[in-house]
Design an enzyme around this catalytic site. Structure first.
Site, mmCIF file in Angstrom:
data_model
loop_
_atom_site.group_PDB
_atom_site.id
_atom_site.type_symbol
_atom_site.label_atom_id
_atom_site.label_comp_id
_atom_site.label_asym_id
_atom_site.label_seq_id
_atom_site.Cartn_x
_atom_site.Cartn_y
_atom_site.Cartn_z
ATOM 1 N N CYS A 121 0.857 -1.190 0.000
ATOM 2 C CA CYS A 121 0.000 0.000 0.000
ATOM 3 C C CYS A 121 0.893 1.239 0.000
ATOM 4 C CB CYS A 121 -0.903 -0.004 1.231
ATOM 5 S SG CYS A 121 -2.061 1.391 1.255
ATOM 6 N N ASP B 183 0.513 3.751 1.723
ATOM 7 C CA ASP B 183 0.503 4.347 3.073
ATOM 8 C C ASP B 183 1.929 4.599 3.577
ATOM 9 O OD1 ASP B 183 0.334 4.561 6.021
ATOM 10 O OD2 ASP B 183 -1.778 4.075 5.688
ATOM 11 N N CYS C 28 -6.063 0.133 7.013
ATOM 12 C CA CYS C 28 -5.833 0.692 5.674
ATOM 13 C C CYS C 28 -6.975 1.658 5.299
ATOM 14 C CB CYS C 28 -5.751 -0.438 4.644
ATOM 15 S SG CYS C 28 -5.419 0.159 2.964
ATOM 16 N N HIS D 151 -2.195 -3.881 5.092
ATOM 17 C CA HIS D 151 -1.968 -3.478 6.491
ATOM 18 C C HIS D 151 -3.297 -3.173 7.167
ATOM 19 C CE1 HIS D 151 -2.578 0.964 5.940
ATOM 20 N NE2 HIS D 151 -2.364 0.619 4.691
ATOM 21 N N ARG E 197 3.078 4.759 6.390
ATOM 22 C CA ARG E 197 3.478 4.029 7.602
ATOM 23 C C ARG E 197 3.942 2.607 7.326
ATOM 24 N NH1 ARG E 197 -2.205 5.255 10.322
ATOM 25 N NH2 ARG E 197 -2.726 4.696 8.169
#
Ligand code: CO
Length: 218
Positions: free
Chosen positions: A50, A52, A109, A106, A54
């Site tokens: 992803c 993202d 998400c 994750h 993080r």
């Protein structure tokens, strides 16, 4: 370089300074590191994750430059009409001959959460991208709706990873590699934002069962 005074430069200046320190740190340990790596790459892994911020691929598995070939998009999807993902996949399997492909979702998400919500009319492009996830929800609707609401998103995130791994297995590129060599193995993992740990959800290879309608002939 000409400076645009309307753009605050302290944030990006920090990145450039960090980069300099990082490069110097590596060179002090291993003076030939970049010189050797510049010649060629032999990553054993393709990571499809992803976007993202993080869940940075190399960071969470403590990998160095050169170890992982990476593709990231919203909600780590493998959509078989997406030439961006498919061209990364083709290069990774046909040229780099990676041994493992990891689809990493994750928990928490935002892409999955958005897909399970009503659409935001201000995000028409992202809506189209996330539409595929609504289809996965529909496929598992009975099980998902039987779960307590606090577990539903987590299970959906796992179903999404499983679906994306299956999408990989259904490509002619993967099936061609499976015929020609002992790999790659396909893995589905989910990363926990709360504990920084990866969880294995699914692993499939050329010996795994596959519905006849997804098989390529030859
Ligand atoms: Co995400």
């Amino acid at each position: 370089m000409e400076k645009n005074t309307s753009v605050p430069e302290d944030l990006t200046a920090r990145l450039l300074l960090e980069n300099k320190a990082w490069s110097e740190g590596i060179l002090s340990q291993s003076p030939e590191f970049f010189h050797n790596l510049a010649k060629e790459q032999h990553p054993k892994f393709l990571w499809i994750g992803c976007s993202d911020s993080r869940v940075p691929a190399e960071t969470v598995v403590n990998a160095k430059p050169g170890e992982i070939f990476v593709h990231r998009n919203i909600a780590n999807q493998v959509i078989t009409t997406d030439f961006n993902c498919l061209s990364v996949l083709q290069y990774a399997v046909a040229v780099l001959k990676v041994e493992h492909i990891i689809v990493c979702g994750h928990y928490g998400c935002g892409g999955i959460q958005a897909a399970l919500s009503c659409e935001n009319s201000g995000l028409m492009i992202a809506n189209k991208w996330l539409l595929h996830i609504k289809d996965i929800y529909r496929l598992h609707q009975e099980e998902l709706e039987s779960l307590p609401s606090d577990q539903r998103n987590d299970r959906m995130i796992e179903f999404n990873v499983i679906e994306q791994v299956n999408n990989l297995a259904h490509t002619s590129m993967i099936q061609t590699e499976w015929r020609e060599r002992n790999g790659p193995t396909l893995h589905g993992w989910v990363y926990g934002l709360e504990n920084g740990l990866l969880k294995e959800i699914i692993t499939i290879d050329q010996h795994s069962p596959m519905d006849r309608i997804y098989r390529f002939i030859n």
